[in-house]
Design an enzyme around this catalytic site. Structure first.
Site, PDB file in Angstrom:
ATOM      1  N   HIS B  66     -31.299 -58.804 -50.568  1.00 20.22           N
ATOM      2  CA  HIS B  66     -31.617 -58.308 -51.914  1.00 20.22           C
ATOM      3  C   HIS B  66     -32.580 -57.127 -51.833  1.00 20.22           C
ATOM      4  O   HIS B  66     -33.786 -57.311 -51.661  1.00 20.22           O
ATOM      5  CB  HIS B  66     -32.231 -59.441 -52.742  1.00 20.22           C
ATOM      6  CG  HIS B  66     -32.341 -59.134 -54.202  1.00 20.22           C
ATOM      7  ND1 HIS B  66     -32.268 -60.090 -55.179  1.00 20.22           N
ATOM      8  CD2 HIS B  66     -32.507 -57.962 -54.859  1.00 20.22           C
ATOM      9  CE1 HIS B  66     -32.389 -59.521 -56.372  1.00 20.22           C
ATOM     10  NE2 HIS B  66     -32.546 -58.225 -56.198  1.00 20.22           N
ATOM     11  N   TRP B  69     -32.352 -49.752 -52.953  1.00 22.53           N
ATOM     12  CA  TRP B  69     -32.678 -48.503 -52.266  1.00 22.53           C
ATOM     13  C   TRP B  69     -32.508 -47.300 -53.193  1.00 22.53           C
ATOM     14  O   TRP B  69     -32.564 -46.160 -52.757  1.00 22.53           O
ATOM     15  CB  TRP B  69     -31.835 -48.365 -50.979  1.00 22.53           C
ATOM     16  CG  TRP B  69     -32.348 -49.229 -49.866  1.00 22.53           C
ATOM     17  CD1 TRP B  69     -33.444 -50.044 -49.887  1.00 22.53           C
ATOM     18  CD2 TRP B  69     -31.781 -49.368 -48.545  1.00 22.53           C
ATOM     19  NE1 TRP B  69     -33.599 -50.697 -48.684  1.00 22.53           N
ATOM     20  CE2 TRP B  69     -32.583 -50.295 -47.842  1.00 22.53           C
ATOM     21  CE3 TRP B  69     -30.668 -48.819 -47.909  1.00 22.53           C
ATOM     22  CZ2 TRP B  69     -32.321 -50.655 -46.515  1.00 22.53           C
ATOM     23  CZ3 TRP B  69     -30.400 -49.176 -46.593  1.00 22.53           C
ATOM     24  CH2 TRP B  69     -31.223 -50.086 -45.904  1.00 22.53           C
ATOM     25  N   ASP B 158     -27.165 -57.896 -60.783  1.00 21.28           N
ATOM     26  CA  ASP B 158     -28.592 -58.081 -60.555  1.00 21.28           C
ATOM     27  C   ASP B 158     -29.434 -57.174 -61.439  1.00 21.28           C
ATOM     28  O   ASP B 158     -29.128 -56.012 -61.656  1.00 21.28           O
ATOM     29  CB  ASP B 158     -28.957 -57.799 -59.099  1.00 21.28           C
ATOM     30  CG  ASP B 158     -30.443 -58.013 -58.876  1.00 21.28           C
ATOM     31  OD1 ASP B 158     -30.926 -59.108 -59.194  1.00 21.28           O
ATOM     32  OD2 ASP B 158     -31.118 -57.069 -58.437  1.00 21.28           O
ATOM     33  N   HIS B 237     -33.740 -64.905 -55.982  1.00 20.49           N
ATOM     34  CA  HIS B 237     -35.147 -64.994 -56.416  1.00 20.49           C
ATOM     35  C   HIS B 237     -35.458 -66.188 -57.323  1.00 20.49           C
ATOM     36  O   HIS B 237     -35.937 -66.034 -58.436  1.00 20.49           O
ATOM     37  CB  HIS B 237     -35.667 -63.674 -56.981  1.00 20.49           C
ATOM     38  CG  HIS B 237     -34.867 -63.012 -58.074  1.00 20.49           C
ATOM     39  ND1 HIS B 237     -34.422 -63.669 -59.184  1.00 20.49           N
ATOM     40  CD2 HIS B 237     -34.478 -61.718 -58.215  1.00 20.49           C
ATOM     41  CE1 HIS B 237     -33.791 -62.817 -59.976  1.00 20.49           C
ATOM     42  NE2 HIS B 237     -33.802 -61.630 -59.403  1.00 20.49           N
ATOM     43  N   ASP B 309     -36.143 -58.712 -52.590  1.00 24.47           N
ATOM     44  CA  ASP B 309     -36.007 -57.975 -53.854  1.00 24.47           C
ATOM     45  C   ASP B 309     -36.822 -56.678 -53.791  1.00 24.47           C
ATOM     46  O   ASP B 309     -37.483 -56.298 -54.762  1.00 24.47           O
ATOM     47  CB  ASP B 309     -36.428 -58.847 -55.048  1.00 24.47           C
ATOM     48  CG  ASP B 309     -35.985 -58.272 -56.386  1.00 24.47           C
ATOM     49  OD1 ASP B 309     -35.307 -57.219 -56.397  1.00 24.47           O
ATOM     50  OD2 ASP B 309     -36.313 -58.875 -57.429  1.00 24.47           O
ATOM     51  N   HIS B 313     -40.724 -48.289 -56.986  1.00 22.66           N
ATOM     52  CA  HIS B 313     -40.879 -47.592 -58.267  1.00 22.66           C
ATOM     53  C   HIS B 313     -41.828 -46.416 -58.095  1.00 22.66           C
ATOM     54  O   HIS B 313     -42.817 -46.507 -57.366  1.00 22.66           O
ATOM     55  CB  HIS B 313     -41.443 -48.535 -59.339  1.00 22.66           C
ATOM     56  CG  HIS B 313     -40.414 -49.444 -59.932  1.00 22.66           C
ATOM     57  ND1 HIS B 313     -39.387 -48.992 -60.726  1.00 22.66           N
ATOM     58  CD2 HIS B 313     -40.245 -50.789 -59.821  1.00 22.66           C
ATOM     59  CE1 HIS B 313     -38.635 -50.021 -61.093  1.00 22.66           C
ATOM     60  NE2 HIS B 313     -39.122 -51.120 -60.546  1.00 22.66           N
ATOM     61  N   PRO B 327     -40.883 -53.496 -63.811  1.00 16.86           N
ATOM     62  CA  PRO B 327     -41.034 -54.669 -62.952  1.00 16.86           C
ATOM     63  C   PRO B 327     -40.484 -54.417 -61.550  1.00 16.86           C
ATOM     64  O   PRO B 327     -39.447 -53.771 -61.394  1.00 16.86           O
ATOM     65  CB  PRO B 327     -40.190 -55.724 -63.673  1.00 16.86           C
ATOM     66  CG  PRO B 327     -39.174 -54.958 -64.465  1.00 16.86           C
ATOM     67  CD  PRO B 327     -39.780 -53.609 -64.772  1.00 16.86           C
ATOM     68  N   GLY B 328     -41.204 -54.918 -60.544  1.00 15.46           N
ATOM     69  CA  GLY B 328     -40.673 -54.827 -59.183  1.00 15.46           C
ATOM     70  C   GLY B 328     -41.736 -54.488 -58.160  1.00 15.46           C
ATOM     71  O   GLY B 328     -42.704 -53.781 -58.460  1.00 15.46           O
TER      72      GLY B 328
END
Lengths: 299, 436
Positions: B66, B69, B158, B237, B309, B313, B327-328
């Site tokens: 997961h 890229w 996803d 996740h 995951d 960003h 988010p991330g």
């Protein structure tokens, strides 16, 4: 069709032969045949009407539009009315499976199922066997032949009649469809499930029986196939598939460029015109047997 | 992968502590690599190139199913080159790229184009997940058979949960006909209306929360449908105790696997009291009881593996109040070190189980790697278990720096990554002493 024996099939097809060859003259003279079509139809309605008229019957034709059906009359009441008018045979097309069975309880006339929802379409299966017998070397020559039903099996009444009919005729049957167009229990018929027309040819198909995507019968709002391009790539028959005497069949109406490419429909490998042509003789035979010899032969 | 030198034909790694749960091996051994494959595992092996690995662990290469890229569309955040460099730094020899790019990976030509770029640019093995629905919109199915022919490994929407059970069921049926596993991000958007976990920390911080049920309801739906359709499914996740319990219940009924992330195993929602955008992630960080339940589920094998995951960003998307941040988290480079520090060294997770969860199980899922058995692809990860290091912005190989571990001191570090017999990461060349 499940209740029809191999011998009964042969009897109907032999009688159809007699009709086609003119050995049977006006077998339905003096009989009244009522066509009650609660769902639109082109070839089946025309075919039954011709069959009845050529066999000498009086024909009453009711369609969904312009009749009591359009005014909200129920199936049972229409059948009772036709029965009271003295119908000897009622040919019924209806959008719900089981309609023919229900209607047969309300009339003494022979009830011939001309297609009920996703249920059955027995005369289609009979005319398919007739066309196949002619294309091969007779009914006996069908034994051991391999037919693959390709496409929207889930929504097809034709498939539900053709599968048992082909099996009774001694043929081996397989299905080719994505799971979204098959019952959840893909082994409902205990048949092999193949993944494409190419796989069907690898399996040894003598007959590719193509089905139309019945969008009008699909329930739920989620799509069952991604695109015509992908569907056609795997479940469409193209010119390149026409080899080693493979026969292509289709109950119609055909969607060119979806399940069958435009240059295949009228190719010599295609039995589609033969299927339509077989319809009149086979339906005459069915009506003859139904009114004269046996009640409900083809229900 | 491109061949970066002509000397990759043979390599002997000497005196490494070889830990391979797939074969049960845990001993100091020499490993000879030849022709891109593991040729021999034994004692006193020699070759034209030798690599001294005293004091280092040698694992089957990590595999991350997961990752984002960001290519195509957001190459300012990550490229195949930088993403794969980041993966190599983290010891990952195989990575699955998620399809929520711009354009979305929903057409065969996008898949084949990405695979060509991977061939040219990726330092590690990379696989492409195509979208389950066109535009990830949960309406029209993608051309999954053509996508598979183009080389897609799996399908996924996803980033977005599928909102209609009827739509998901149909998609599962079609995916199973196409022979592609479905990777599921389980989130019910009618419940997930906040930006953090709906708990005490959210209440005190004054940030709208999404309840754990947003994940649990969708997980239950997915598991029920996977059971009924028989579709090969993977739930990604997992972050709540109840979702882990649901997976446990359905394990014997459905063809389903699942993963959880390093951050859900090591971090909790108390971090949101900082109000920093850095800590926004989806699913959100949870309280300790969830983290502990998920850890237990990973340990006992209910959850099959770890996936990061990895979600780069740009700073303008993270340097914001928490509610407005994207988010991330970055994941590749800190995954092993964070899990080693927080779970292995604290006795919560045996090292062998961590390697099973980072290498063997995800390797089996992608169908490549995850084992040092003779004949396997020579995808290996070398780790110095005692090296202490601090995660800092300047040291990251990703194009982005949104790691929740910035400033943290971690113990254990990947020092070498070998893909198909080639060293794609060689952090401490002196220690290796590769002899040409």
């Amino acid at each position: 069709m499940e209740g029809t024996s191999r011998e009964e099939l042969r009897e109907i097809l032999d009688l159809a032969d007699d009709v086609a060859d003119g050995r049977l003259s006006n077998p339905l003279a003096g009989k009244t045949v009522c066509l009650a079509f609660f769902e639109s139809s082109t070839r089946t309605a025309a075919s039954f009407e011709l069959a009845a008229r050529r066999s000498g019957a009086d024909v009453i034709s009711l369609s969904e539009s312009g009749s009591a059906i359009a005014k909200g009359e129920s199936l049972v009441d229409t059948v009772v009315t036709l029965d009271s008018l003295g119908a000897d045979a009622i040919v019924l097309r209806h959008p719900a499976a089981g309609a023919a069975k229900l209607a047969s309880g309300y009339t003494d006339a022979a009830l011939v199922n001309a297609g009920d929802g996703c249920g059955q379409h027995p005369t289609q299966a009979l005319l398919d066997l007739y066309a196949l017998s002619q294309s091969f070397d007779g009914f006996e020559d069908l034994v051991g032949r391999r037919a693959v039903i390709v496409g929207d099996v889930l929504h097809s009444r034709v498939a539900r009649s053709v599968i048992p009919a082909f099996q009774r005729a001694g043929m081996e049957v397989a299905l080719a469809a994505p799971r979204t167009l098959l019952p959840l229990e893909t082994d409902a018929w205990d048949l092999p499930v193949l993944t494409s027309v190419d796989a069907a040819l690898e399996w040894g198909a003598d007959v590719l029986y193509m089905l139309r995507l019945q969008n009008e019968r699909m329930t739920g709002d989620s799509p069952r196939i991604p695109s015509i391009a992908e569907y056609g790539a795997y479940y469409g028959v193209a010119r390149r598939h026409l080899r080693r005497g493979v026969r292509v069949m289709h109950p119609g109406p055909v969607n060119r460029g979806v399940e069958i490419s435009g240059d295949v429909v009228l190719d010599e490998a295609s039995l589609i015109p033969n299927q339509v042509a077989a319809g009149v003789a086979v339906r005459s035979a069915v009506l003859t047997l139904a009114t004269g010899v046996a009640h409900e032969v083809a229900a | 992968m491109t061949s970066r030198n002509g000397r990759s034909h043979e390599l002997v790694i000497r005196h490494a502590r070889v830990l391979d749960p797939s074969t049960g091996l845990d001993a100091v051994k020499d490993v000879r690599i030849s022709g891109g494959r593991v040729a021999e595992v034994g004692d006193d092996l020699h070759g034209t190139r030798e690599l001294g690995a005293d004091g280092l662990y040698l694992f089957p290469g990590f595999v991350d199913v997961h990752a984002h890229w960001r290519t195509p569309g957001r190459e300012d955040e990550e490229t195949i080159e930088s993403g794969s460099a980041s993966a190599a730094v983290g010891g990952f020899t195989g990575v699955v790229m998620m399809p929520n790019t711009d354009p979305v990976v929903d057409k065969p030509v996008v898949v084949s184009g990405l695979l060509r770029r991977i061939e040219q640019e990726s330092r590690v093995r990379a696989y492409v997940s195509a979208a389950l629905h066109v535009g990830l919109k949960g309406e029209r199915l993608t051309e999954m058979r053509l996508l598979k022919e183009a080389g897609a490994l799996c399908v996924s929407d996803d980033g977005l949960g599928t909102q209609s059970a009827g739509v998901l069921r149909n998609a599962m049926l079609y995916a199973s006909s196409a022979g592609l596993p479905v990777l599921l991000h389980c989130e019910d958007h009618t419940l997930a209306t906040g930006v953090v976990h709906d708990g005490t920390a959210a209440a005190l911080a004054g940030i709208p929360g999404s309840p754990a049920s947003a994940e649990d309801v969708a997980t239950a739906t997915a598991l029920v449908l996977a059971t009924e359709t028989g579709a090969k499914s993977h739930i990604t996740h997992i972050s709540t105790g109840l979702s882990a319990a649901l997976v446990r219940f359905f394990a014997d009924h459905a063809d389903v696997t699942s993963d959880t992330t390093p951050h859900h195993l090591t971090l909790t929602d108390d971090l949101i009291s900082s109000l920093e955008g850095t800590y926004r992630v989806n699913p959100p960080l949870r309280p300790e009881d969830h983290r502990d339940a998920v850890t237990d589920a990973l340990r006992d094998g209910t959850l099959d593996f770890v996936a990061t995951d990895h979600a780069p960003h740009a700073s303008e998307e993270k340097d914001l109040p928490l509610e407005q941040a994207a988010p991330g988290f970055l994941g590749h480079e800190t995954a092993f070190a964070a899990l080693h520090t927080e779970l292995v060294l604290t006795g919560k997770l045996p090292l062998a189980r961590l390697v099973e969860a980072m290498s063997c199980a995800p390797g089996r899922w992608v169908g490549e790697g995850g084992s040092l058995a003779v004949g396997s692809p020579a995808d290996l990860t070398l780790v110095d278990p005692s090296e202490e290091w601090t995660v800092d912005r300047g040291s990251l190989s990703s194009r982005s720096w949104n790691s929740p571990y910035l400033g943290r001191r971690l113990t254990g570090r990947v020092v070498g990554t070998i893909v198909g017999g080639e060293l794609v990461l060689d952090r401490t060349g002196a220690k290796f002493g590769v002899r040409a």
